[in-house]
Enzyme design. Structure first.
Site, mmCIF file in Angstrom:
data_model
loop_
_atom_site.group_PDB
_atom_site.id
_atom_site.type_symbol
_atom_site.label_atom_id
_atom_site.label_comp_id
_atom_site.label_asym_id
_atom_site.label_seq_id
_atom_site.Cartn_x
_atom_site.Cartn_y
_atom_site.Cartn_z
ATOM 1 C CD GLU A 31 -63.607 1.392 58.442
ATOM 2 O OE1 GLU A 31 -64.322 2.413 58.314
ATOM 3 O OE2 GLU A 31 -64.024 0.250 58.297
ATOM 4 C CG HIS A 32 -59.532 5.638 60.267
ATOM 5 N ND1 HIS A 32 -59.720 6.617 61.212
ATOM 6 C CD2 HIS A 32 -59.884 4.468 60.854
ATOM 7 C CE1 HIS A 32 -60.154 6.051 62.336
ATOM 8 N NE2 HIS A 32 -60.264 4.745 62.138
ATOM 9 C CB THR A 33 -60.304 6.368 53.133
ATOM 10 O OG1 THR A 33 -61.492 5.604 53.294
ATOM 11 C CG2 THR A 33 -59.093 5.431 53.077
ATOM 12 N N GLY A 119 -69.466 0.300 66.346
ATOM 13 C CA GLY A 119 -68.829 0.585 65.058
ATOM 14 C C GLY A 119 -69.779 0.452 63.889
ATOM 15 C CB SER A 121 -73.102 4.355 61.909
ATOM 16 O OG SER A 121 -71.930 4.752 61.375
ATOM 17 C CB SER A 122 -75.460 3.247 67.414
ATOM 18 O OG SER A 122 -74.234 3.530 68.055
ATOM 19 C CB SER A 123 -73.617 8.314 67.250
ATOM 20 O OG SER A 123 -72.538 8.002 66.405
ATOM 21 C CG ASP A 166 -70.347 6.599 59.825
ATOM 22 O OD1 ASP A 166 -69.670 5.952 59.015
ATOM 23 O OD2 ASP A 166 -69.977 6.839 60.985
ATOM 24 C CE1 TYR A 216 -62.920 8.284 63.098
ATOM 25 C CE2 TYR A 216 -62.914 10.651 63.425
ATOM 26 C CZ TYR A 216 -63.207 9.557 62.642
ATOM 27 O OH TYR A 216 -63.753 9.733 61.400
HETATM 28 C C1 GLA Z 1 -66.246 6.541 62.132
HETATM 29 C C2 GLA Z 1 -66.549 7.888 61.478
HETATM 30 C C3 GLA Z 1 -66.492 7.762 59.951
HETATM 31 C C4 GLA Z 1 -65.195 7.128 59.497
HETATM 32 C C5 GLA Z 1 -64.910 5.856 60.278
HETATM 33 C C6 GLA Z 1 -63.556 5.282 59.961
HETATM 34 O O1 GLA Z 1 -67.241 5.625 61.847
HETATM 35 O O2 GLA Z 1 -67.820 8.333 61.857
HETATM 36 O O3 GLA Z 1 -66.677 9.026 59.360
HETATM 37 O O4 GLA Z 1 -64.140 8.041 59.613
HETATM 38 O O5 GLA Z 1 -64.990 6.051 61.681
HETATM 39 O O6 GLA Z 1 -63.501 4.882 58.625
#
Ligand code: GLA
Length: 381
Positions: A31-33, A119, A121-123, A166, A216
């Site tokens: 995550e956040h990588t 969280g 990824s609906s968008s 995503d 973010y």
């Molecule tokens: C959101 C972003 C992704 C990713 C995650 C964290 O979902 O759209 O690109 O950075 O946060 O891992």
């Protein structure tokens, strides 16, 4: 879900010529990588959004969001359109990114079962699904890479400087496989999810996150700042991906506590992804569970993107033997946890989580089993 979209489409527009299912995504770990050019281990899920569409030979896009009944009418020859609903901005960004004009009018109905701001990824599911619809309807000839790049650009245009995880997953997901994505090279390896009696569940806090309004983007800016400082004072790097665990002692003195925590988390998380792949390949589910808990601790304490509700859900699982691991998933600040369990969880346990969580926060959590499914490109390897 598709039937409902179909009926609505027929009653407004006749017959659709294109149908696309755009899934949400889960992320096992990493995550956040992605925006640090590191590793992620996501998969596309069975929950998602159906798009039904037909070209209408005009300059007008008539779009119905069937979940809410909202209807938008966008005239492509008039650039003054101002979004009324939350979802239109994603579609408009796609139109802008692809630079579509007058003769790309269409009728479109979309309908889904993805929690919004959950969280999952609906968008991105909206953005990627719409790109795929446009590509099919108007023979745009976009390659998979073009589609991913268009989706990332469109979403960054909507305000979140997100990474590639995503969109990549939504297009490239394959059933029963996780995607080990190297976000530096943009290439992946599939990892068989031979789970045999082990399961993933999402638990939605129902705290809606809106990444545009959260920290973010500032996390991303902190990482960029750290890359600059480390490059000047330690060794030249182009992203945090270039660091390994052995670099951490040397950079301790170069960064303030906050930046050092952010950097350490990213370096450790990349390392955890690779260990998670080994754990999955060797069916060591206890190990995978430990890695999930380790990831959550880092996200909560060092990267500081969790929240009370997410922490509560993760802590709850620590006392339940059936849960091998849990962590917040996605951007954070709300949304879902991902949980690894041995066997399916009973209705009694579901009820217990619901009652106790509701007592603590006055909100009803939503518990969803998830499996790895095909992405938009239908699992073409
Ligand atoms: C959101 C972003 C992704 C990713 C995650 C964290 O979902 O759209 O690109 O950075 O946060 O891992």
């Amino acid at each position: 879900m598709k039937n409902k979209a179909q009926k609505i489409f027929e009653s407004h527009f006749g017959n659709p010529t294109v149908q696309v299912f755009s899934p949400g995504r889960a992320n096992i770990i990493g995550e956040h990588t992605d925006y640090n050019e590191g590793y992620v281990l996501p998969f596309a899920i069975g929950q998602g959004i159906w798009f039904l569409a037909a070209a209408n030979s005009t300059s007008v896009m008539n779009i119905i969001a069937a979940n809410t009944g909202e209807i938008a009418r966008v005239d492509l020859s008039d650039h003054s359109y101002i979004p009324v609903f939350g979802w239109e901005k994603y579609l408009l960004q796609v139109i802008r990114t692809l630079d579509l004009h007058g003769n790309h009018g269409l009728d479109l109905v979309f309908f889904g079962d993805l929690p919004i701001g959950g969280g999952v990824s609906s968008s991105s599911a909206i953005t990627c699904g719409f790109i795929s619809v446009l590509d099919s309807l108007f023979d745009l000839g976009l390659t998979p890479d073009d589609m991913i790049r268009t989706a990332v650009t469109a979403e960054v245009g909507s305000g979140v400087r997100g990474g590639i995880m995503d969109q990549y997953t939504i297009f490239n997901g394959v059933s029963d496989k996780a995607i080990l994505l190297d976000c530096r090279t943009g290439s992946h390896k599939f990892v068989d999810l031979n789970m045999r009696g082990y399961h993933f569940y999402l638990i939605n806090t129902n705290v809606r996150h809106n990444l545009v309004q959260t920290d973010y983007n500032s996390r991303r800016a902190e990482c960029d700042r750290a890359v600059g400082l480390i490059s000047v004072n330690h060794k030249k790097i182009s992203a945090l991906r270039d660091l390994t665990l052995s670099d951490l002692p040397a950079i301790r003195e170069l960064l303030d506590d906050t930046l050092f925590n952010r950097v350490s988390f990213v370096v450790q998380e990349n390392d955890r992804v690779l260990h998670a792949v080994e754990a999955i390949r060797s069916h060591n589910w206890n190990k995978l569970g430990e890695l999930l808990y380790g990831s959550h601790d880092g996200l909560a304490q060092m990267y500081e993107v969790s929240c009370d509700e997410l922490n509560w859900l993760v802590n709850f699982t620590l006392d339940v033997d059936q849960f091998l691991g849990a962590r917040m998933m996605g951007g954070g600040f709300g949304g879902c946890t991902i949980n690894l369990t041995k066997g399916k969880i009973s209705l009694d346990l579901v009820r217990k989580i619901e009652i106790e969580y509701e007592k603590a926060f006055g909100l009803k959590p939503e518990i969803m089993p998830i499996t790895a499914e095909n992405g938009i490109l239908g699992g073409i390897e």
